[in-house]
Enzyme design. Structure first.
Site, PDB file in Angstrom:
ATOM      1  NE  ARG A  15      -4.185  -1.856   0.659  1.00 25.28           N
ATOM      2  CZ  ARG A  15      -5.311  -1.605   1.322  1.00 25.28           C
ATOM      3  NH1 ARG A  15      -5.530  -0.431   1.837  1.00 25.28           N
ATOM      4  NH2 ARG A  15      -6.217  -2.535   1.452  1.00 25.28           N
ATOM      5  NE  ARG A  66      -6.701   4.399   2.553  1.00 28.61           N
ATOM      6  CZ  ARG A  66      -7.208   3.493   3.352  1.00 28.61           C
ATOM      7  NH1 ARG A  66      -8.405   3.651   3.832  1.00 28.61           N
ATOM      8  NH2 ARG A  66      -6.510   2.430   3.692  1.00 28.61           N
ATOM      9  NE  ARG A 118      -9.944   7.597  -3.757  1.00 28.02           N
ATOM     10  CZ  ARG A 118     -11.197   7.912  -3.503  1.00 28.02           C
ATOM     11  NH1 ARG A 118     -11.822   8.770  -4.263  1.00 28.02           N
ATOM     12  NH2 ARG A 118     -11.843   7.372  -2.493  1.00 28.02           N
ATOM     13  CG  ASP A 172      -9.105  -2.789  -3.958  1.00 29.17           C
ATOM     14  OD1 ASP A 172      -8.517  -2.115  -3.096  1.00 29.17           O
ATOM     15  OD2 ASP A 172      -9.866  -3.734  -3.676  1.00 29.17           O
ATOM     16  CE1 TYR A 179     -13.173  -6.702   1.704  1.00 28.43           C
ATOM     17  CE2 TYR A 179     -11.464  -8.251   1.077  1.00 28.43           C
ATOM     18  CZ  TYR A 179     -11.859  -7.123   1.763  1.00 28.43           C
ATOM     19  OH  TYR A 179     -10.957  -6.424   2.507  1.00 28.43           O
TER      20      TYR A 179
HETATM   21  O1  1CP Z   1       0.203   0.885  -3.392  1.00 29.14           O
HETATM   22  C1  1CP Z   1      -0.378  -0.198  -3.426  1.00 29.14           C
HETATM   23  O2  1CP Z   1      -0.154  -1.099  -2.610  1.00 29.14           O
HETATM   24  C2  1CP Z   1      -1.304  -0.491  -4.591  1.00 29.14           C
HETATM   25  C3  1CP Z   1      -2.663  -0.318  -4.323  1.00 29.14           C
HETATM   26  C4  1CP Z   1      -3.554  -1.276  -3.555  1.00 29.14           C
HETATM   27  C5  1CP Z   1      -3.428  -2.650  -3.266  1.00 29.14           C
HETATM   28  C6  1CP Z   1      -2.251  -3.568  -3.488  1.00 29.14           C
HETATM   29  C7  1CP Z   1      -4.813  -0.862  -3.093  1.00 29.14           C
HETATM   30  C8  1CP Z   1      -5.324   0.502  -3.192  1.00 29.14           C
HETATM   31  N1  1CP Z   1      -5.482  -1.959  -2.621  1.00 29.14           N
HETATM   32  C9  1CP Z   1      -4.648  -3.063  -2.686  1.00 29.14           C
HETATM   33  C10 1CP Z   1      -4.976  -4.433  -2.309  1.00 29.14           C
HETATM   34  C11 1CP Z   1      -6.084  -4.692  -1.357  1.00 29.14           C
HETATM   35  N2  1CP Z   1      -7.345  -4.138  -1.345  1.00 29.14           N
HETATM   36  C12 1CP Z   1      -6.047  -5.667  -0.347  1.00 29.14           C
HETATM   37  C13 1CP Z   1      -4.874  -6.574  -0.107  1.00 29.14           C
HETATM   38  C14 1CP Z   1      -3.808  -5.869   0.653  1.00 29.14           C
HETATM   39  C15 1CP Z   1      -4.091  -5.666   2.114  1.00 29.14           C
HETATM   40  O3  1CP Z   1      -4.394  -6.635   2.800  1.00 29.14           O
HETATM   41  O4  1CP Z   1      -3.978  -4.509   2.537  1.00 29.14           O
HETATM   42  C16 1CP Z   1      -7.286  -5.649   0.324  1.00 29.14           C
HETATM   43  C17 1CP Z   1      -7.708  -6.505   1.504  1.00 29.14           C
HETATM   44  C18 1CP Z   1      -8.099  -4.695  -0.316  1.00 29.14           C
HETATM   45  C19 1CP Z   1      -9.506  -4.356   0.000  1.00 29.14           C
HETATM   46  C20 1CP Z   1      -9.613  -2.925   0.364  1.00 29.14           C
HETATM   47  N3  1CP Z   1      -9.579  -1.927  -0.548  1.00 29.14           N
HETATM   48  C21 1CP Z   1      -9.668  -2.366   1.661  1.00 29.14           C
HETATM   49  C22 1CP Z   1      -9.672  -3.123   2.968  1.00 29.14           C
HETATM   50  C23 1CP Z   1     -11.050  -3.072   3.554  1.00 29.14           C
HETATM   51  C24 1CP Z   1     -11.304  -4.035   4.668  1.00 29.14           C
HETATM   52  O5  1CP Z   1     -12.093  -4.970   4.453  1.00 29.14           O
HETATM   53  O6  1CP Z   1     -10.724  -3.866   5.770  1.00 29.14           O
HETATM   54  C25 1CP Z   1      -9.712  -0.966   1.496  1.00 29.14           C
HETATM   55  C26 1CP Z   1      -9.834   0.081   2.557  1.00 29.14           C
HETATM   56  C27 1CP Z   1      -9.646  -0.710   0.095  1.00 29.14           C
HETATM   57  C28 1CP Z   1      -9.608   0.607  -0.558  1.00 29.14           C
HETATM   58  C29 1CP Z   1      -8.315   1.004  -1.102  1.00 29.14           C
HETATM   59  N4  1CP Z   1      -7.523   0.223  -1.921  1.00 29.14           N
HETATM   60  C30 1CP Z   1      -6.399   0.931  -2.273  1.00 29.14           C
HETATM   61  C31 1CP Z   1      -6.504   2.246  -1.662  1.00 29.14           C
HETATM   62  C32 1CP Z   1      -5.531   3.354  -1.827  1.00 29.14           C
HETATM   63  C33 1CP Z   1      -7.704   2.270  -0.942  1.00 29.14           C
HETATM   64  C34 1CP Z   1      -8.295   3.452  -0.199  1.00 29.14           C
HETATM   65  C35 1CP Z   1      -9.451   3.976  -0.964  1.00 29.14           C
HETATM   66  C36 1CP Z   1      -9.465   5.450  -1.112  1.00 29.14           C
HETATM   67  O7  1CP Z   1      -8.719   6.018  -1.926  1.00 29.14           O
HETATM   68  O8  1CP Z   1     -10.267   6.054  -0.414  1.00 29.14           O
END
Ligand code: 1CP
Length: 364
Positions: free
Chosen positions: A34, A38, A47, A84, A162
């Site tokens: 990540r 954010r 965003r 994502d 999910y």
């Molecule tokens: O920089 C990077 O790593 C690339 C971007 C990336 C990746 C690899 C994002 C952007 N998401 C992911 C993978 C992802 N998404 C995972 C696996 C990694 C991990 O475990 O952290 C998971 C579980 C998700 C699902 C997801 N998407 C969540 C988790 C929610 C929960 O159930 O707790 C969230 C909050 C997101 C949104 C998201 N994805 C990525 C960003 C930057 C964001 C925030 C959204 C925004 O901009 O408001």
């Protein structure tokens, strides 16, 4: 499958790929799960005007956001494509929204096996996920060989959870998803099988488009008992590596089954080159589980980044010393948090460079 005949710029920093393959490195490579997102003001700026999945679907924007941490932190040794894991359920016809401040939300989760009729399968990944492939190709060009580009997918179990729960997994207890495992095991396997096949095509497509390494995120495998992990996670994770490697044997593959450190010994027999570990296991124990033929990746507690630069440096030194500088890729034990500061990520990267260079000299 798209076969991309692009000529890409020559790679100038192959430290991450060498460590993944188990080759000797002069210092430990580092990237951060990540790393785009954010906590970065430049990401928040993008965003402010555009919905999350619009960024994912627009190759120019996805590329821009992928490069933001690479531009800000020249010490990073890999980029990960901005996307994502939930683009896969979307490709299977399920609606997923990103609710600001809350996270992913499925308005119509697949709560019962009879609702599986709403799931599109098989999936033509070129028709549904071409935008990710285009983002990868563009980003690989624009990286100009600075660092390798990582593609990724969610693992079948994490995606299934999910699809069934509908979002908000953290702290949910996963009662709906686990009901499937205990009450509808056959349907769960059928759904996992479908997800696995889509993930395989998707990962192969990502490599064809320009990804130089792949990570499979099983972010919620840790909610399963070892027995359920062996039944509903492990076989699918193993299959993904086998079938992707059959097509792209030289592309390093990373498996991160968060919270399932007990599964490391079994994953050590899979075709993954790198196994990710979270912070709840100490490096020596992780190494004793996997032997010497795998590279380990991780595992700083992301909360260390709240401790300030001195604490970050001390904890990183301890971590790198414990893993050793070879067959090791430094990372957090999970992702960056929105509340982390940009300085704390910079301190982390710098500390890995500093300590691993010194420790590598000492032969550690
Ligand atoms: O920089 C990077 O790593 C690339 C971007 C990336 C990746 C690899 C994002 C952007 N998401 C992911 C993978 C992802 N998404 C995972 C696996 C990694 C991990 O475990 O952290 C998971 C579980 C998700 C699902 C997801 N998407 C969540 C988790 C929610 C929960 O159930 O707790 C969230 C909050 C997101 C949104 C998201 N994805 C990525 C960003 C930057 C964001 C925030 C959204 C925004 O901009 O408001």
């Amino acid at each position: 499958m798209t076969t991309n005949n692009q000529v890409f710029p020559t790679l100038k920093n192959d430290l991450f790929l060498r460590a993944a393959r188990g080759e000797k490195v002069e210092r430990t490579p580092v990237w951060i799960m990540r790393q785009a997102g954010r906590y970065l003001p430049e990401f928040k700026e993008v965003r402010a005007d555009v919905d999350f999945f619009t960024v994912c679907r627009n190759p120019e924007l996805a590329c821009k956001v992928t490069l933001q941490p690479i531009d800000r932190y020249p010490g990073l040794d890999a980029a990960i494509i901005f996307s994502d894991i939930l683009v896969v359920p979307q490709a299977m016809g399920l609606e997923v929204q990103m609710i600001p401040g809350k996270g992913p939300h499925f308005p119509n989760p697949v709560r019962t096996p009879s609702e599986m009729s709403r799931v599109q399968y098989p999936v033509d990944v070129n028709a549904t996920l071409q935008y990710v492939f285009d983002a990868l190709t563009l980003t690989r060009q624009r990286l100009d060989g600075r660092v390798p580009l990582i593609g990724f997918t969610g693992a079948p179990w994490t995606l299934l959870s999910y699809c069934i729960e509908g979002g908000g997994i953290s702290g949910s207890g996963m009662n709906n998803a686990k009901t499937w495992l205990y009450r509808h095991a056959e349907d769960a396997h059928r759904f996992l099988d479908m997800l696995t096949n889509v993930c395989i095509d998707y990962l192969i497509g990502q490599v064809n488009a320009g990804a130089q390494a792949l990570q499979v995120f099983d972010s919620w495998s840790g909610d399963l008992s070892p027995h359920l992990f062996d039944t509903f996670c492990l076989p699918y994770l193993v299959t993904i590596a086998e079938r992707v490697k059959a097509v792209h044997p030289d592309i390093p593959m990373i498996c991160f089954a968060k919270g399932s450190n007990f599964g490391l010994a079994k994953l050590a027999n899979s075709k993954y080159d790198v196994l990710g570990v979270d912070w709840t296991i100490d490096p020596a124990t992780a190494r004793s589980f996997v032997g010497t033929n795998k590279t380990l990746q991780g595992n700083l507690d992301p909360a260390v980044l709240y401790g300030g630069s001195e604490v970050i440096s001390k904890e990183v030194e301890h971590m790198v010393r414990s893993f050793g500088t070879q067959r090791y890729i430094a990372n957090l034990g999970h992702g960056m948090q929105p509340t982390h500061t940009v300085d704390s990520a910079g301190d982390f990267i710098q500390a890995v460079h500093q300590h691993s260079t010194k420790l590598a000299h000492e032969g550690i």
